[in-house]
Design an enzyme around this catalytic site. Structure first.
Site, mmCIF file in Angstrom:
data_model
loop_
_atom_site.group_PDB
_atom_site.id
_atom_site.type_symbol
_atom_site.label_atom_id
_atom_site.label_comp_id
_atom_site.label_asym_id
_atom_site.label_seq_id
_atom_site.Cartn_x
_atom_site.Cartn_y
_atom_site.Cartn_z
ATOM 1 N N GLU A 1 35.504 53.306 41.609
ATOM 2 C CA GLU A 1 36.525 52.530 41.146
ATOM 3 C C GLU A 1 36.551 52.961 39.721
ATOM 4 O O GLU A 1 35.616 53.534 39.236
ATOM 5 C CB GLU A 1 36.476 51.220 41.203
ATOM 6 C CG GLU A 1 36.533 50.488 42.601
ATOM 7 C CD GLU A 1 36.635 49.016 42.867
ATOM 8 O OE1 GLU A 1 37.308 48.688 43.962
ATOM 9 O OE2 GLU A 1 35.894 48.405 42.287
ATOM 10 N N HIS B 1 46.242 44.234 36.625
ATOM 11 C CA HIS B 1 45.584 45.443 37.764
ATOM 12 C C HIS B 1 46.919 46.207 37.884
ATOM 13 O O HIS B 1 48.114 45.711 38.037
ATOM 14 C CB HIS B 1 45.333 44.501 39.092
ATOM 15 C CG HIS B 1 44.553 45.413 40.164
ATOM 16 N ND1 HIS B 1 45.207 46.618 40.572
ATOM 17 C CD2 HIS B 1 43.316 45.356 40.547
ATOM 18 C CE1 HIS B 1 44.223 47.192 41.499
ATOM 19 N NE2 HIS B 1 43.107 46.592 41.432
ATOM 20 N N ARG C 1 41.228 50.250 33.878
ATOM 21 C CA ARG C 1 42.532 49.694 34.337
ATOM 22 C C ARG C 1 43.493 49.458 33.316
ATOM 23 O O ARG C 1 44.732 49.298 33.389
ATOM 24 C CB ARG C 1 42.052 48.092 34.832
ATOM 25 C CG ARG C 1 41.841 48.066 36.310
ATOM 26 C CD ARG C 1 41.629 46.937 36.650
ATOM 27 N NE ARG C 1 40.953 47.253 38.124
ATOM 28 C CZ ARG C 1 40.145 46.203 38.664
ATOM 29 N NH1 ARG C 1 40.119 44.961 38.166
ATOM 30 N NH2 ARG C 1 39.816 46.488 39.829
ATOM 31 N N HIS D 1 45.434 39.960 36.861
ATOM 32 C CA HIS D 1 44.639 40.027 37.709
ATOM 33 C C HIS D 1 43.374 39.232 37.447
ATOM 34 O O HIS D 1 42.752 38.407 38.223
ATOM 35 C CB HIS D 1 44.461 41.410 37.962
ATOM 36 C CG HIS D 1 43.401 41.818 39.056
ATOM 37 N ND1 HIS D 1 43.568 41.272 40.297
ATOM 38 C CD2 HIS D 1 42.167 42.371 39.019
ATOM 39 C CE1 HIS D 1 42.249 41.687 41.186
ATOM 40 N NE2 HIS D 1 41.541 42.331 40.296
ATOM 41 N N ARG E 1 37.224 43.877 31.675
ATOM 42 C CA ARG E 1 36.420 44.024 32.917
ATOM 43 C C ARG E 1 36.365 45.402 33.507
ATOM 44 O O ARG E 1 37.334 45.735 34.008
ATOM 45 C CB ARG E 1 36.723 42.650 33.709
ATOM 46 C CG ARG E 1 35.541 43.025 35.009
ATOM 47 C CD ARG E 1 35.933 41.730 35.924
ATOM 48 N NE ARG E 1 37.141 41.662 36.478
ATOM 49 C CZ ARG E 1 37.424 42.468 37.522
ATOM 50 N NH1 ARG E 1 36.414 42.535 38.515
ATOM 51 N NH2 ARG E 1 38.621 42.407 38.022
HETATM 52 P P1 FAD Z 1 37.291 31.665 42.433
HETATM 53 O O1 FAD Z 1 36.562 32.411 43.574
HETATM 54 O O2 FAD Z 1 38.512 31.737 42.259
HETATM 55 O O3 FAD Z 1 36.923 29.927 42.850
HETATM 56 C C1 FAD Z 1 37.503 29.014 41.934
HETATM 57 C C2 FAD Z 1 37.086 27.765 42.822
HETATM 58 O O4 FAD Z 1 37.216 26.587 41.768
HETATM 59 C C3 FAD Z 1 38.259 27.275 44.120
HETATM 60 O O5 FAD Z 1 37.154 26.934 45.035
HETATM 61 C C4 FAD Z 1 39.038 26.268 43.389
HETATM 62 O O6 FAD Z 1 39.710 25.643 44.430
HETATM 63 C C5 FAD Z 1 38.297 25.676 42.407
HETATM 64 N N1 FAD Z 1 39.053 25.014 41.670
HETATM 65 C C6 FAD Z 1 39.721 25.417 40.627
HETATM 66 N N2 FAD Z 1 40.203 24.452 39.694
HETATM 67 C C7 FAD Z 1 39.899 23.439 40.342
HETATM 68 C C8 FAD Z 1 39.942 21.770 39.947
HETATM 69 N N3 FAD Z 1 40.902 21.604 38.750
HETATM 70 N N4 FAD Z 1 39.542 20.989 40.809
HETATM 71 C C9 FAD Z 1 38.735 21.391 41.516
HETATM 72 N N5 FAD Z 1 38.564 22.552 42.119
HETATM 73 C C10 FAD Z 1 39.041 23.692 41.460
HETATM 74 N N6 FAD Z 1 36.207 41.202 41.826
HETATM 75 C C11 FAD Z 1 35.268 41.938 41.967
HETATM 76 O O7 FAD Z 1 34.082 41.912 41.741
HETATM 77 N N7 FAD Z 1 35.457 42.901 43.233
HETATM 78 C C12 FAD Z 1 36.574 42.855 43.675
HETATM 79 O O8 FAD Z 1 36.902 43.785 44.591
HETATM 80 C C13 FAD Z 1 37.488 42.279 43.556
HETATM 81 N N8 FAD Z 1 38.876 42.253 43.861
HETATM 82 C C14 FAD Z 1 39.820 41.188 43.704
HETATM 83 C C15 FAD Z 1 40.951 40.996 44.604
HETATM 84 C C16 FAD Z 1 41.955 40.109 44.293
HETATM 85 C C17 FAD Z 1 43.131 40.159 44.943
HETATM 86 C C18 FAD Z 1 41.595 39.225 43.290
HETATM 87 C C19 FAD Z 1 42.695 37.905 43.079
HETATM 88 C C20 FAD Z 1 40.498 39.088 42.423
HETATM 89 C C21 FAD Z 1 39.468 40.489 42.716
HETATM 90 N N9 FAD Z 1 38.361 40.358 42.005
HETATM 91 C C22 FAD Z 1 37.431 41.164 42.330
HETATM 92 C C23 FAD Z 1 37.957 39.264 41.021
HETATM 93 C C24 FAD Z 1 36.895 38.291 41.819
HETATM 94 O O9 FAD Z 1 37.589 37.928 42.937
HETATM 95 C C25 FAD Z 1 36.935 37.053 40.845
HETATM 96 O O10 FAD Z 1 36.795 37.216 39.568
HETATM 97 C C26 FAD Z 1 36.043 35.936 41.479
HETATM 98 O O11 FAD Z 1 36.046 35.893 42.964
HETATM 99 C C27 FAD Z 1 36.063 34.720 40.913
HETATM 100 O O12 FAD Z 1 35.089 33.901 41.250
HETATM 101 P P2 FAD Z 1 34.950 32.536 41.089
HETATM 102 O O13 FAD Z 1 33.873 31.693 41.913
HETATM 103 O O14 FAD Z 1 34.642 32.220 39.586
HETATM 104 O O15 FAD Z 1 36.357 31.691 41.261
HETATM 105 C C1 SIN Z 2 40.177 46.241 43.626
HETATM 106 O O1 SIN Z 2 39.765 46.264 44.749
HETATM 107 O O2 SIN Z 2 41.363 46.909 43.187
HETATM 108 C C2 SIN Z 2 39.857 44.939 42.794
HETATM 109 C C3 SIN Z 2 38.458 45.253 42.039
HETATM 110 C C4 SIN Z 2 38.309 44.274 41.043
HETATM 111 O O3 SIN Z 2 39.085 43.397 40.638
HETATM 112 O O4 SIN Z 2 37.118 44.291 40.607
#
Ligand code: FAD
Ligand code: SIN
Length: 535
Positions: free
Chosen positions: A118, A243, A289, A350, A385
């Protein structure tokens, strides 16, 4: 009705990669309560496509992963944090494999897993599960959490605010620390007290503050806003990652087209077929990005385009279907065949690089309050990032935060008695339209004025509107019973304010923050730090 408080040793707010990793590591010896405001898989984690970065190839090195991360971060990363995360990455991947994440196998005997590429990465180092890595990771973590008798999971609980010493019933000296939270139960409509010795914010990012976003609806910056209100510093909020390639489609607004498609040879083209990335950066499609998103934005503005195209049609037959089955299926359902047709794409919000300031153990400014994952500014990402470093951050910090909580747990007192939520002076709203109207307005002006390219004037316009909306939402919040939408809006406007103020404070263009008023870099590189007393 004032129910008894719900108690646990530790409460984790969020059930994505950050929350569940932390909970699983705590549950070795503590009772953990995990909350999610939606269902268990509602966060961004389940939507991740590309994969997770780690040095797993013999030809790759920690130094190279560290250097690539620092280059993408444009001088603002904390080197020690980057080293810490990169060096712990292979073990994090191994743990996921042991939990049953079926990473795609390598194509040669010496390659255990297939590694994709990537933007910004100088080597192949992204492990993945086809193009739906996040779903596989989320489900493996969920299975482990559901099987663990020390973990209690409550879904449909919307955290409203953290409980600190300010909420104690007793007057007199109570140590300043996080003691739990108030949370709205979606089903009963009641706000409960939840108490614990430590609270972990794992609430994800804030990209839904923008009109166009790749994120699920719940990415409304709740954890950032709650920590700020509880007196924690937040940092680098101006660095919103756009993104480059979100699907452009009239009905489907937030479907990501993974960067791995460019990593595997996808070319960005104008509608007349011209490839344009090389004229913007020698790294072309593999530039970080921020560079690619700005190039697309510039081309769209120059030619008045609604979108550009991502072309995979030149790749060998079968390759696209084999490597990107989820995307191919979804696009075909929408009438686009990426094997024979280029995909219409636009940039979209993103990832939030800024957030609650934490150290390498996930500790915030408030004793007893930890933060892990996208909600944080940990020093890993700097001004931009690098792809696939964020799931990694969740996995590594989930362990270090849990270790710190475990080490301190015995010496921490259980919270004193805490005042119940007071609804005596509010009524039910008769004008829900205020919430939906303000929500739309906020996201629209954030997109138009605080987007990929900024100017002083646009930021000033945004600041005026944020101030008006803040007043209106605060008045509404103090008059009416809370609802999930109102809580999210209240947090979004808080986060919008933090983003605009951070963007105004940065008088240079660095990483994801680009302003035509200050196109150059200023020296030395500095994090933007907002102190709650300024709020
Ligand atoms: P999240 O997985 O967003 O979880 C947040 C949690 O908090 C959820 O359970 C939600 O319900 C809870 N929550 C929020 N507010 C409250 C509240 N007020 N009360 C109770 N619960 C709450 N990153 C990579 O490294 N590789 C990738 O390939 C990649 N692809 C991506 C593709 C997409 C489409 C997206 C959107 C993101 C991608 N990312 C990727 C980024 C990565 O997915 C996120 O940064 C990461 O998953 C965040 O994880 P987290 O556990 O911090 O939050
Ligand atoms: C992607 O698959 O392009 C998302 C990867 C990332 O946000 O880290």
């Amino acid at each position: 009705m004032n129910r008894d408080p719900i108690t646990a040793d530790v409460i984790v707010i969020g059930s994505g990669a950050a929350g569940l990793t932390t909970a699983l590591n705590l549950a070795a010896s503590l009772k953990v309560l995990v909350l999610s405001k939606g269902d268990l898989s509602a966060g961004s984690t389940a939507w991740a496509q590309g994969g997770i970065a780690a040095v797993l190839d013999e030809g790759d090195t920690f130094e190279a992963h560290i250097e690539d991360t620092m280059i993408a971060g444009a001088g603002l990363n904390d080197r020690q944090t980057v080293e810490y995360v990169v060096e712990h990455a292979p073990a994090a991947i191994e743990r996921l494999a042991q939990l049953g994440v079926p990473f795609n196998p390598g194509e040669t005997v010496s390659e255990r897993w297939h590694l994709t590429r990537e933007g910004g990465h100088s080597a192949r180092r992204i492990v993945h599960v086809d193009d739906a890595t996040g779903w596989a990771v989320q489900k493996a973590l969920e299975r482990a959490a559901l099987d663990n008798s020390n973990i209690r999971i409550m879904t449909g609980q919307v955290a409203v605010d953290l409980i600190t010493e300010r909420h104690a019933e007793e007057r007199g000296f109570v140590e300043r620390r996080a003691m739990g939270l108030y949370a709205l139960d979606r089903e009963s409509g009641e706000v409960n007290r939840l108490l614990a010795k430590a609270v972990v914010l794992a609430t994800g990012g804030a990209s839904r503050v923008y009109r166009f976003s790749t994120n699920p609806d719940g990415s409304t910056g709740d954890g950032i806003a709650m920590a700020w209100r509880a007196g924690c510093r937040v940092s680098n909020m101006e660095f919103n990652q756009f993104h480059p390639t979100c699907l452009y489609h009239p009905q489907v607004k937030n479907f990501l087209i993974t960067e791995a498609m460019r990593g595997e040879g996808g070319i960005l083209r104008l509608p007349d077929g011209t490839a344009f990335m090389e004229s913007h950066d020698p790294r072309a499609e593999m530039a970080p990005r921020d560079v690619v998103a700005r190039a697309i934005d510039a081309e769209m503005k120059r030619a008045g385009l609604a979108h550009v195209l991502l072309d995979m049609t030149h790749l060998k037959p079968g390759f696209v279907e084999e490597h990107f089955p989820t995307i191919v299926q979804r696009l075909r359902e929408l009438g686009i065949d990426p094997v024979t047709q280029p995909i219409p794409v636009v940039p979209a919000a993103h990832y939030s690089c800024g957030g609650v300031l934490v150290d390498r153990k996930g500790r915030t400014d408030l004793a007893g309050l930890y933060a892990v994952g996208e909600v944080t500014q940990s020093g890993l990402h700097g001004a931009n990032r690098m792809a696939s470093n964020s799931l990694l951050e969740c996995l590594v910090f989930g362990v270090s935060a849990a270790d710190d909580i475990l080490a301190r747990f015995e010496s921490v007192p259980m919270p004193a008695s805490i005042r119940p939520w007071d609804e005596s002076r509010v009524t039910s709203s008769d004008e829900e339209v205020v919430v939906s109207h303000n929500w739309d307005e906020l996201r629209r002006f954030m997109w138009d004025y605080v987007g990929i390219v900024r100017t002083d004037k646009r930021l000033e316009r945004a600041a005026h509107r944020v101030a008006l909306l803040r007043q209106e939402i605060a008045a509404y919040y103090s008059a009416f019973r809370v609802t999930p939408d109102l809580l999210e809006l209240r947090n979004l406007v808080e986060v919008a304010d933090l983003i605009v103020r951070s963007a105004q404070a940065r008088r240079e263009s660095r990483g994801l923050h680009f302003t035509t008023d200050y196109p150059g870099l200023s020296d030395p590189p500095r994090d933007t730090m907002l102190y709650p007393s300024q709020g």
